[in-house]
Design an enzyme around this catalytic site. Structure first.
Site, PDB file in Angstrom:
ATOM      1  N   GLY A  59      66.858 -60.204 -52.567  1.00  0.00           N
ATOM      2  CA  GLY A  59      67.854 -59.331 -53.166  1.00  0.00           C
ATOM      3  C   GLY A  59      67.378 -57.943 -53.553  1.00  0.00           C
ATOM      4  O   GLY A  59      68.128 -57.187 -54.172  1.00  0.00           O
ATOM      5  N   GLN A  60      66.141 -57.598 -53.171  1.00  0.00           N
ATOM      6  CA  GLN A  60      65.671 -56.253 -53.485  1.00  0.00           C
ATOM      7  C   GLN A  60      66.534 -55.228 -52.766  1.00  0.00           C
ATOM      8  O   GLN A  60      67.073 -55.492 -51.698  1.00  0.00           O
ATOM      9  CB  GLN A  60      64.198 -56.065 -53.075  1.00  0.00           C
ATOM     10  CG  GLN A  60      63.225 -56.933 -53.818  1.00  0.00           C
ATOM     11  CD  GLN A  60      63.024 -58.299 -53.175  1.00  0.00           C
ATOM     12  OE1 GLN A  60      63.851 -58.778 -52.411  1.00  0.00           O
ATOM     13  NE2 GLN A  60      61.923 -58.936 -53.513  1.00  0.00           N
ATOM     14  N   ASP A  61      66.627 -54.049 -53.343  1.00  0.00           N
ATOM     15  CA  ASP A  61      67.473 -52.989 -52.792  1.00  0.00           C
ATOM     16  C   ASP A  61      67.187 -52.753 -51.311  1.00  0.00           C
ATOM     17  O   ASP A  61      68.101 -52.635 -50.501  1.00  0.00           O
ATOM     18  CB  ASP A  61      67.254 -51.707 -53.597  1.00  0.00           C
ATOM     19  CG  ASP A  61      68.190 -50.596 -53.190  1.00  0.00           C
ATOM     20  OD1 ASP A  61      69.360 -50.890 -52.866  1.00  0.00           O
ATOM     21  OD2 ASP A  61      67.770 -49.432 -53.207  1.00  0.00           O
TER      22      ASP A  61
END
Length: 180
Positions: free
Chosen positions: A69-71
């Protein structure tokens, strides 16, 4: 009666559904995945790419894709959408600052053609954290009432204790049985 039960057993035991587990980094996606798989808490590190596990619940097989879910990874989420039956979006109920980012990502997903037939389960995780947002507050912030084209449910939970996780799967099971 025995023949009917046998037919029902076969009908449900051959079912397989694809689930993508998404959310912002540090929301608890991987912890939820492995708690559902092993019924215990597993030490996790940030997911780079994805984890995939097969989980069977009530004779229904779920192939669960836990996506980082990191940018920098969110733009690749769409590569996992094909043939997805359920989207599990994990929200960190204590992360008030990034709830608008989670909302933006949610609506980008729901507008994607490959997810138009998918149902949505929102796990409002970290309900054990002091001063966390309630499911009502999260529903309002995400404007869930505006979702008309997808069945959805918001489920309060705590990935560490497992509280609420099985209730989310019960909702998914009811969606499956209702669609048959």
């Amino acid at each position: 009666m025995g023949l009917l039960m046998t037919k029902l057993w076969q009908y449900f035991s051959n079912s397989e559904y694809k689930v993508i587990v998404v959310g912002l980094d540090n929301a608890g996606k991987t912890t939820i995945l492995y708690h559902l798989l092993m019924d215990e808490v597993v030490h996790t590190s940030p997911t780079i790419g994805s984890n995939v596990e097969e989980i069977t619940w009530r004779n229904i097989k779920f192939i669960m894709w836990d996506i980082g879910g990191q940018d920098s990874l969110r733009q690749s989420w769409a590569t996992y959408y094909s043939n997805t039956n359920f989207v599990f979006m994990v929200i960190d109920s204590s992360d008030r600052e990034r709830l608008s980012v989670a909302k933006d990502e949610l609506y980008k997903m729901l507008n994607h053609e490959d997810l138009r037939k998918s149902s949505l389960l929102i796990y409002a995780n970290k309900q054990d954290v002091k001063d966390c947002l309630s499911t009502t507050q999260i529903s309002q912030a995400l404007n869930l009432k505006s979702i008309k084209d997808h069945a959805y449910h918001i489920q309060p939970c705590c990935a560490l204790s497992g509280e609420g996780l099985h209730q989310g799967l019960e909702w998914v099971t009811s969606q499956i049985r209702g669609s048959r």
